[in-house]
Design a protein around this motif. Structure first.
Motif, PDB file in Angstrom:
ATOM      1  N   LEU A   1       0.837  -1.205   0.000  1.00  0.00           N
ATOM      2  CA  LEU A   1       0.000   0.000   0.000  1.00  0.00           C
ATOM      3  C   LEU A   1       0.868   1.250   0.000  1.00  0.00           C
ATOM      4  O   LEU A   1       1.790   1.380   0.804  1.00  0.00           O
ATOM      5  CB  LEU A   1      -0.903  -0.006   1.235  1.00  0.00           C
ATOM      6  N   THR A   2       0.578   2.151  -0.904  1.00  0.00           N
ATOM      7  CA  THR A   2       1.296   3.419  -0.961  1.00  0.00           C
ATOM      8  C   THR A   2       0.334   4.569  -0.679  1.00  0.00           C
ATOM      9  O   THR A   2      -0.892   4.430  -0.810  1.00  0.00           O
ATOM     10  CB  THR A   2       1.956   3.637  -2.330  1.00  0.00           C
ATOM     11  N   GLU A   3       0.895   5.704  -0.300  1.00  0.00           N
ATOM     12  CA  GLU A   3       0.090   6.866   0.068  1.00  0.00           C
ATOM     13  C   GLU A   3      -0.847   7.263  -1.070  1.00  0.00           C
ATOM     14  O   GLU A   3      -0.458   7.312  -2.234  1.00  0.00           O
ATOM     15  CB  GLU A   3       0.997   8.036   0.415  1.00  0.00           C
ATOM     16  N   GLY A   4      -2.115   7.508  -0.720  1.00  0.00           N
ATOM     17  CA  GLY A   4      -3.100   7.945  -1.694  1.00  0.00           C
ATOM     18  C   GLY A   4      -3.927   6.833  -2.303  1.00  0.00           C
ATOM     19  O   GLY A   4      -4.945   7.106  -2.967  1.00  0.00           O
ATOM     20  N   GLU A   5      -3.541   5.564  -2.071  1.00  0.00           N
ATOM     21  CA  GLU A   5      -4.303   4.458  -2.650  1.00  0.00           C
ATOM     22  C   GLU A   5      -5.572   4.185  -1.833  1.00  0.00           C
ATOM     23  O   GLU A   5      -5.732   4.657  -0.717  1.00  0.00           O
ATOM     24  CB  GLU A   5      -3.440   3.202  -2.727  1.00  0.00           C
ATOM     25  N   THR A   6      -6.452   3.378  -2.431  1.00  0.00           N
ATOM     26  CA  THR A   6      -7.743   3.061  -1.814  1.00  0.00           C
ATOM     27  C   THR A   6      -7.764   1.597  -1.380  1.00  0.00           C
ATOM     28  O   THR A   6      -7.177   0.727  -2.019  1.00  0.00           O
ATOM     29  CB  THR A   6      -8.891   3.338  -2.792  1.00  0.00           C
ATOM     30  N   VAL A   7      -8.485   1.349  -0.271  1.00  0.00           N
ATOM     31  CA  VAL A   7      -8.451   0.028   0.367  1.00  0.00           C
ATOM     32  C   VAL A   7      -9.857  -0.387   0.769  1.00  0.00           C
ATOM     33  O   VAL A   7     -10.664   0.447   1.202  1.00  0.00           O
ATOM     34  CB  VAL A   7      -7.564   0.062   1.630  1.00  0.00           C
ATOM     35  N   ILE A   8     -10.133  -1.689   0.665  1.00  0.00           N
ATOM     36  CA  ILE A   8     -11.329  -2.256   1.274  1.00  0.00           C
ATOM     37  C   ILE A   8     -10.895  -3.353   2.226  1.00  0.00           C
ATOM     38  O   ILE A   8      -9.933  -4.076   1.952  1.00  0.00           O
ATOM     39  CB  ILE A   8     -12.315  -2.813   0.218  1.00  0.00           C
ATOM     40  N   ILE A   9     -11.547  -3.436   3.374  1.00  0.00           N
ATOM     41  CA  ILE A   9     -11.215  -4.449   4.374  1.00  0.00           C
ATOM     42  C   ILE A   9     -12.473  -5.249   4.671  1.00  0.00           C
ATOM     43  O   ILE A   9     -13.481  -4.705   5.114  1.00  0.00           O
ATOM     44  CB  ILE A   9     -10.660  -3.818   5.659  1.00  0.00           C
TER      45      ILE A   9
ATOM     46  N   ILE B   1      -8.412  -8.070  13.893  1.00  0.00           N
ATOM     47  CA  ILE B   1      -7.404  -7.978  12.835  1.00  0.00           C
ATOM     48  C   ILE B   1      -7.836  -6.991  11.762  1.00  0.00           C
ATOM     49  O   ILE B   1      -7.008  -6.219  11.241  1.00  0.00           O
ATOM     50  CB  ILE B   1      -7.119  -9.365  12.229  1.00  0.00           C
ATOM     51  N   GLY B   2      -9.107  -6.966  11.424  1.00  0.00           N
ATOM     52  CA  GLY B   2      -9.593  -5.980  10.464  1.00  0.00           C
ATOM     53  C   GLY B   2      -9.387  -4.561  10.958  1.00  0.00           C
ATOM     54  O   GLY B   2      -9.000  -3.670  10.196  1.00  0.00           O
ATOM     55  N   LEU B   3      -9.644  -4.363  12.245  1.00  0.00           N
ATOM     56  CA  LEU B   3      -9.428  -3.038  12.828  1.00  0.00           C
ATOM     57  C   LEU B   3      -7.955  -2.653  12.804  1.00  0.00           C
ATOM     58  O   LEU B   3      -7.605  -1.505  12.517  1.00  0.00           O
ATOM     59  CB  LEU B   3      -9.960  -3.001  14.257  1.00  0.00           C
TER      60      LEU B   3
ATOM     61  N   VAL C   1     -16.054  -3.307   5.819  1.00  0.00           N
ATOM     62  CA  VAL C   1     -17.226  -4.131   5.520  1.00  0.00           C
ATOM     63  C   VAL C   1     -17.446  -5.136   6.643  1.00  0.00           C
ATOM     64  O   VAL C   1     -16.503  -5.820   7.069  1.00  0.00           O
ATOM     65  CB  VAL C   1     -17.041  -4.879   4.178  1.00  0.00           C
ATOM     66  N   ASP C   2     -18.682  -5.221   7.116  1.00  0.00           N
ATOM     67  CA  ASP C   2     -18.999  -6.187   8.168  1.00  0.00           C
ATOM     68  C   ASP C   2     -20.513  -6.371   8.217  1.00  0.00           C
ATOM     69  O   ASP C   2     -21.270  -5.676   7.519  1.00  0.00           O
ATOM     70  CB  ASP C   2     -18.480  -5.710   9.532  1.00  0.00           C
ATOM     71  N   LEU C   3     -20.936  -7.304   9.076  1.00  0.00           N
ATOM     72  CA  LEU C   3     -22.368  -7.554   9.282  1.00  0.00           C
ATOM     73  C   LEU C   3     -22.891  -6.873  10.542  1.00  0.00           C
ATOM     74  O   LEU C   3     -24.098  -6.807  10.750  1.00  0.00           O
ATOM     75  CB  LEU C   3     -22.623  -9.060   9.397  1.00  0.00           C
ATOM     76  N   GLU C   4     -21.970  -6.402  11.404  1.00  0.00           N
ATOM     77  CA  GLU C   4     -22.361  -5.828  12.687  1.00  0.00           C
ATOM     78  C   GLU C   4     -22.101  -4.331  12.702  1.00  0.00           C
ATOM     79  O   GLU C   4     -20.972  -3.885  12.494  1.00  0.00           O
ATOM     80  CB  GLU C   4     -21.601  -6.499  13.832  1.00  0.00           C
ATOM     81  N   GLU C   5     -23.131  -3.536  12.981  1.00  0.00           N
ATOM     82  CA  GLU C   5     -22.987  -2.085  12.966  1.00  0.00           C
ATOM     83  C   GLU C   5     -22.043  -1.596  14.058  1.00  0.00           C
ATOM     84  O   GLU C   5     -21.313  -0.618  13.864  1.00  0.00           O
ATOM     85  CB  GLU C   5     -24.362  -1.421  13.137  1.00  0.00           C
ATOM     86  N   LYS C   6     -22.004  -2.284  15.203  1.00  0.00           N
ATOM     87  CA  LYS C   6     -21.102  -1.864  16.272  1.00  0.00           C
ATOM     88  C   LYS C   6     -19.645  -1.977  15.841  1.00  0.00           C
ATOM     89  O   LYS C   6     -18.803  -1.147  16.203  1.00  0.00           O
ATOM     90  CB  LYS C   6     -21.356  -2.698  17.537  1.00  0.00           C
TER      91      LYS C   6
END
Length: 344
Positions: free
Chosen positions: A162-170, A176-178, A195-200
């Motif tokens: 990952l370099t500065e300015g790029e876009t990411v999805i987790i 570990i995601g956090l 992305v997750d199933l839990e709003e919290k």
């Protein structure tokens, strides 16, 4: 010393064991804080993870911090009284992977809480000098313990180049995601989609740097992502959920020529993938196994207070309450992220 011992699946007993004595090159550490990891929960519930099988009683826990209370012969870089973070894997130091720096791939590693090696849900452990790192006075025991999962996120971001300015999805906003989100933010990502199933968990992801969130219970990821990225897709996807569907969605989420980093382990050995799409898009598929050379950098990154990783602690337990911590992690997934055990 006291230790929380997994006798067999779903049964932990508090035992009185002999306190270990440091050998040459080792230090004795009084454990102050240990995080409860998803791998610990797998061993507790099922007695195995892949090829690693619990065949005798074992002490779990590998996300640990403590204070040095004893020094073995020949130790020169550490001293009694130092507060430390513990890198839980002691490698052979001689194989091709240890020699070329990718020591996380060493097949002879002795990793805390990975059968047959005991972990840190106990009052004292001995560790080799080279995997013990002093921490600054300003760093809490909890932060020092959580350097271990933070290292997984750091290594994942590095593997994804990952370099500065790029876009990411987790995919998946567990601990570990956090940690991946925190590291993507520190690396300068311009957009982080959680992305997750839990709003919290998505709420917590915003605290760790997510600029956009997608709740899969409320919308389709493909449509949401097309809107967020104007149909382009992201540069990098980090799959931390450990679910076959999440991996397939991660592959579909990246732009042509993008990268997909697999961190989470699915519950099955084989997963079907859209190979024609991957080839046509010339995607890079990258695996992550633990980490290497992360602890010194992680300590520096977390010492300035820009990221408070202790926000994800949702429960604190004494050593005697270790079994209750496991039960909470299993039966209240919506409200639990990281449980912390305090052997002292």
């Amino acid at each position: 010393m006291k230790a929380a011992v997994l006798e067999h699946p779903l049964t932990i007993s508090i035992k009185s064991l002999e306190r270990p004595v440091p050998n040459a090159g080792e230090v004795l550490i009084k454990i102050t804080a240990v995080g409860l990891c998803g791998s610990d929960v797998h061993y507790y519930e099922h007695g195995k993870i892949g090829r690693f099988v619990v065949e005798k009683p074992i002490i779990l826990g590998h996300e640990a911090a403590g204070e040095i209370v004893g020094i073995g012969e020949g130790v020169t870089s550490l001293s009694v009284g130092q507060r430390v973070a513990i890198e839980p894997g002691m490698t052979c130091g001689e194989c091709e992977f240890c020699r070329d720096g990718t020591y996380n791939l060493c097949s002879e590693v002795e990793f805390l809480a990975t059968p047959p090696y005991d972990g840190a849900f106990c009052e004292y452990v001995t560790m080799r000098e080279e995997v013990v790192y002093p921490i600054p006075d300003s760093m809490s025991d909890e932060t020092a313990a959580l350097i271990e999962p933070f290292s997984v996120g750091l290594h994942a971001v590095r593997r994804g180049t990952l370099t500065e300015g790029e876009t990411v999805i987790i995919m998946g906003m567990g601990p570990i995601g956090l940690m991946a989100a925190a590291n993507a933010r520190l690396a300068g990502a311009s957009m982080i989609v959680a992305v997750d199933l839990e709003e919290k968990r998505l709420d917590m992801a915003r605290q760790f740097g997510a600029t956009h969130t997608v709740n899969l219970r409320e919308g389709k990821l493909e449509e949401e992502l097309a809107h967020i990225t104007d149909g382009r897709g992201v540069d990098l996807a980090l799959e931390t959920a450990g679910h076959p569907d999440a991996l397939r969605q991660a592959i579909q989420a990246v732009r042509r020529g993008g990268r997909v980093v697999i961190v989470g382990l699915p519950p099955v050995d084989e997963v079907s993938l859209p190979v024609p799409y991957m080839v046509d898009s010339e995607l890079k598929l990258i695996g992550v196994f633990r980490y290497h050379h992360t602890y010194p950098d992680a300590i520096k990154l977390l010492s300035d207070g820009k990221v408070d990783i202790t926000q994800m602690i949702t429960g604190k337990y004494s050593l005697e309450e270790t079994g209750a911590a496991f039960q909470a992690a299993i039966h209240d997934k919506a409200n639990t992220l990281k449980m912390m055990i305090y052997p002292g």
